[in-house]
Design a protein around this motif. Structure first.
Motif, mmCIF file in Angstrom:
data_model
loop_
_atom_site.group_PDB
_atom_site.id
_atom_site.type_symbol
_atom_site.label_atom_id
_atom_site.label_comp_id
_atom_site.label_asym_id
_atom_site.label_seq_id
_atom_site.Cartn_x
_atom_site.Cartn_y
_atom_site.Cartn_z
ATOM 1 N N GLU A 105 107.924 70.208 3.708
ATOM 2 C CA GLU A 105 109.087 69.724 4.211
ATOM 3 C C GLU A 105 109.476 70.006 5.526
ATOM 4 N N LEU A 106 109.368 71.114 5.994
ATOM 5 C CA LEU A 106 109.596 71.461 7.395
ATOM 6 C C LEU A 106 108.455 70.717 8.208
ATOM 7 N N LEU A 107 107.282 70.624 7.979
ATOM 8 C CA LEU A 107 106.392 69.842 8.768
ATOM 9 C C LEU A 107 106.812 68.677 8.706
ATOM 10 N N ALA A 108 107.224 68.052 7.799
ATOM 11 C CA ALA A 108 107.620 66.621 7.594
ATOM 12 C C ALA A 108 108.683 66.064 8.538
ATOM 13 N N LYS A 109 109.765 67.112 8.491
ATOM 14 C CA LYS A 109 110.902 67.070 9.506
ATOM 15 C C LYS A 109 110.458 67.122 11.006
ATOM 16 N N GLN A 110 109.428 68.006 11.276
ATOM 17 C CA GLN A 110 109.178 68.063 12.668
ATOM 18 C C GLN A 110 108.284 67.177 13.222
ATOM 19 N N ARG A 111 107.430 66.510 12.205
ATOM 20 C CA ARG A 111 106.979 64.874 12.550
ATOM 21 C C ARG A 111 108.004 64.020 12.773
ATOM 22 N N PHE A 112 108.795 64.009 11.809
ATOM 23 C CA PHE A 112 109.835 62.900 11.971
ATOM 24 C C PHE A 112 110.761 62.946 13.368
ATOM 25 N N MET A 113 110.844 64.351 13.671
ATOM 26 C CA MET A 113 111.693 64.447 14.958
ATOM 27 C C MET A 113 110.799 64.274 16.185
ATOM 28 N N HIS A 114 109.457 64.488 16.021
ATOM 29 C CA HIS A 114 108.797 64.680 17.322
ATOM 30 C C HIS A 114 107.386 63.812 16.957
ATOM 31 N N PRO A 115 107.482 62.502 16.563
ATOM 32 C CA PRO A 115 106.214 61.844 16.062
ATOM 33 C C PRO A 115 105.161 61.772 17.158
ATOM 34 N N GLU A 116 105.478 61.940 18.496
ATOM 35 C CA GLU A 116 104.453 62.005 19.592
ATOM 36 C C GLU A 116 103.589 63.315 19.552
ATOM 37 N N ASP A 117 104.039 64.311 19.051
ATOM 38 C CA ASP A 117 103.350 65.717 19.028
ATOM 39 C C ASP A 117 102.296 65.757 18.163
#
Length: 117
Positions: A105-117
């Motif tokens: 869930e934390l990694l999904a939130k990170q990818r959602f906020m920073h899709p370019e990373d």
């Protein structure tokens, strides 16, 4: 789970620049979902809530630095450990038992906020 800043905080500000999600704010400061993220305009968060990423949100604390749980990923996707806790001189950045999230869930939130990373 998200990290919280306890009332032992001495307001030194060491944590704020370390957050890769710009989830940490000085007490009484408004915050925005777009701050430090790729979010813009109307977005649907990973928890299904629709928000305006550009709209100022009420501070979570008026006195101490605080962490926005919707933006905290415990630095997953960026670092091996929460950077706020690593730099805090009084160890007041601790896991929030009221906001429990899995690593996925934390990694999904990170990818959602920073899709370019």
């Amino acid at each position: 789970m998200a990290i919280i800043i306890t009332d032992e905080c001495i307001n030194c500000g060491a944590c704020e620049p370390e957050c890769p999600n710009t989830a940490i704010y000085e007490g009484a400061d408004d915050w925005r979902y777009k701050d430090g993220t790729s979010l813009d305009g109307t977005v649907v968060l990973t928890n299904g809530t629709e928000v305006d990423a550009d709209e100022a949100q009420e501070p979570i604390s008026d006195e101490l630095y605080y962490i926005v749980p919707d933006k905290c990923t415990e630095c997953k996707g960026f670092h091996d450990e929460p950077q706020c806790a690593a730099v805090c001189p009084v160890d007041c950045c601790v896991p929030d038992e009221d906001v429990v999230e899995t690593e996925e869930e934390l990694l999904a939130k990170q990818r959602f906020m920073h899709p370019e990373d």
